[in-house]
Design an enzyme around this catalytic site. Structure first.
Site, PDB file in Angstrom:
ATOM      1  N   SER A 119       3.891   0.881  -1.193  1.00 47.31           N
ATOM      2  CA  SER A 119       3.953   2.309  -1.782  1.00 47.31           C
ATOM      3  C   SER A 119       3.678   3.509  -1.848  1.00 47.31           C
ATOM      4  O   SER A 119       2.414   3.471  -1.427  1.00 47.31           O
ATOM      5  CB  SER A 119       3.221   1.900  -3.166  1.00 47.31           C
ATOM      6  OG  SER A 119       3.931   2.949  -3.814  1.00 47.31           O
ATOM      7  N   VAL A 124      -3.449   3.234   1.567  1.00 51.50           N
ATOM      8  CA  VAL A 124      -3.257   3.224   3.266  1.00 51.50           C
ATOM      9  C   VAL A 124      -1.752   3.858   3.521  1.00 51.50           C
ATOM     10  O   VAL A 124      -1.267   4.001   4.597  1.00 51.50           O
ATOM     11  CB  VAL A 124      -3.194   1.630   3.443  1.00 51.50           C
ATOM     12  CG1 VAL A 124      -3.191   0.716   4.715  1.00 51.50           C
ATOM     13  CG2 VAL A 124      -4.586   1.076   3.270  1.00 51.50           C
ATOM     14  N   CYS A 125      -1.140   3.161   2.381  1.00 47.39           N
ATOM     15  CA  CYS A 125       0.542   3.779   2.917  1.00 47.39           C
ATOM     16  C   CYS A 125       0.762   5.270   2.828  1.00 47.39           C
ATOM     17  O   CYS A 125       1.395   5.342   3.837  1.00 47.39           O
ATOM     18  CB  CYS A 125       1.509   3.412   1.363  1.00 47.39           C
ATOM     19  SG  CYS A 125       2.126   1.524   0.828  1.00 47.39           S
ATOM     20  N   SER A 126       0.255   6.020   2.466  1.00 43.67           N
ATOM     21  CA  SER A 126       0.128   7.549   2.094  1.00 43.67           C
ATOM     22  C   SER A 126      -0.726   7.723   3.840  1.00 43.67           C
ATOM     23  O   SER A 126      -0.078   8.366   4.228  1.00 43.67           O
ATOM     24  CB  SER A 126      -1.110   7.963   1.447  1.00 43.67           C
ATOM     25  OG  SER A 126      -0.856   9.032   1.084  1.00 43.67           O
ATOM     26  N   THR A 173       2.085   6.453   6.686  1.00 44.11           N
ATOM     27  CA  THR A 173       3.270   7.556   6.170  1.00 44.11           C
ATOM     28  C   THR A 173       2.488   9.108   7.224  1.00 44.11           C
ATOM     29  O   THR A 173       3.459  10.147   7.993  1.00 44.11           O
ATOM     30  CB  THR A 173       3.050   7.628   4.803  1.00 44.11           C
ATOM     31  OG1 THR A 173       3.879   6.924   4.672  1.00 44.11           O
ATOM     32  CG2 THR A 173       5.053   9.220   5.283  1.00 44.11           C
TER      33      THR A 173
END
Length: 166
Positions: A55, A60-62, A65
């Site tokens: 998500s 970490v996903c942010s 990306t």
């Protein structure tokens, strides 16, 4: 894929087929931020860096990306795609709020088609496991990383070196 994938140190079950370098990339259908369907054919003739995250609204996903958004400017003939289970509306909002312009965010929320075909659908959470796939212009997979602990970062340097060596 790792024999054991974990999420916050707890084992999880990944559904679908493990992909390996050398395989033909399975076609998939996901949704763009405008709710249009996107498939592998939409990126024909380009190298595809597919960055898979659970998500965008997590740390970490942010970071993952944002990192690929920064790197995308120096990659020739590479489409950088981030696929998650986030709703397309949430992806669009997140990209706008974070100045993401070099990465295309795609949603697998409707049917989990990508997740099942690439072996990254977490059965217990209906989220995608963090992973990286590089697919060449001929739709052959040339690089795969299934991150063994979903909350860890992928090996950015290894994937970027692989892309730049092409």
């Amino acid at each position: 894929m790792p024999k054991q994938t974990t999420f916050k140190q707890e084992p999880v079950t990944l559904l679908g087929e493990e992909q390996k370098a050398g395989n033909n990339a399975p076609d998939f259908t996901v949704l763009a931020n405008d709710l249009s369907e996107k498939t592998l054919a939409d990126y024909e003739g380009k190298v595809k860096l597919i960055s898979v995250v659970p998500s965008l609204d997590t740390g970490v996903c942010s970071e993952q990306t944002r990192r690929f958004n920064e790197e995308a400017a120096s990659l020739d003939n590479v489409s950088v795609l981030t696929i998650s289970m986030d709703l397309p509306f949430a992806q669009k909002r997140w990209c706008g709020a974070n100045g993401i312009e070099n990465v295309e965010t795609l949603s697998d929320h409707r049917s989990a088609d990508f997740g099942e075909k690439y072996g990254v659908l977490i059965e217990e959470l209906r989220l995608l496991a963090r992973s990286i796939f590089v697919v060449d212009e001929n739709n052959k997979i040339t690089y795969v990383e299934y991150v063994s602990e979903v909350s860890d970062h992928p090996d950015y340097d290894a994937v970027l070196e692989h892309l730049k060596s092409k």
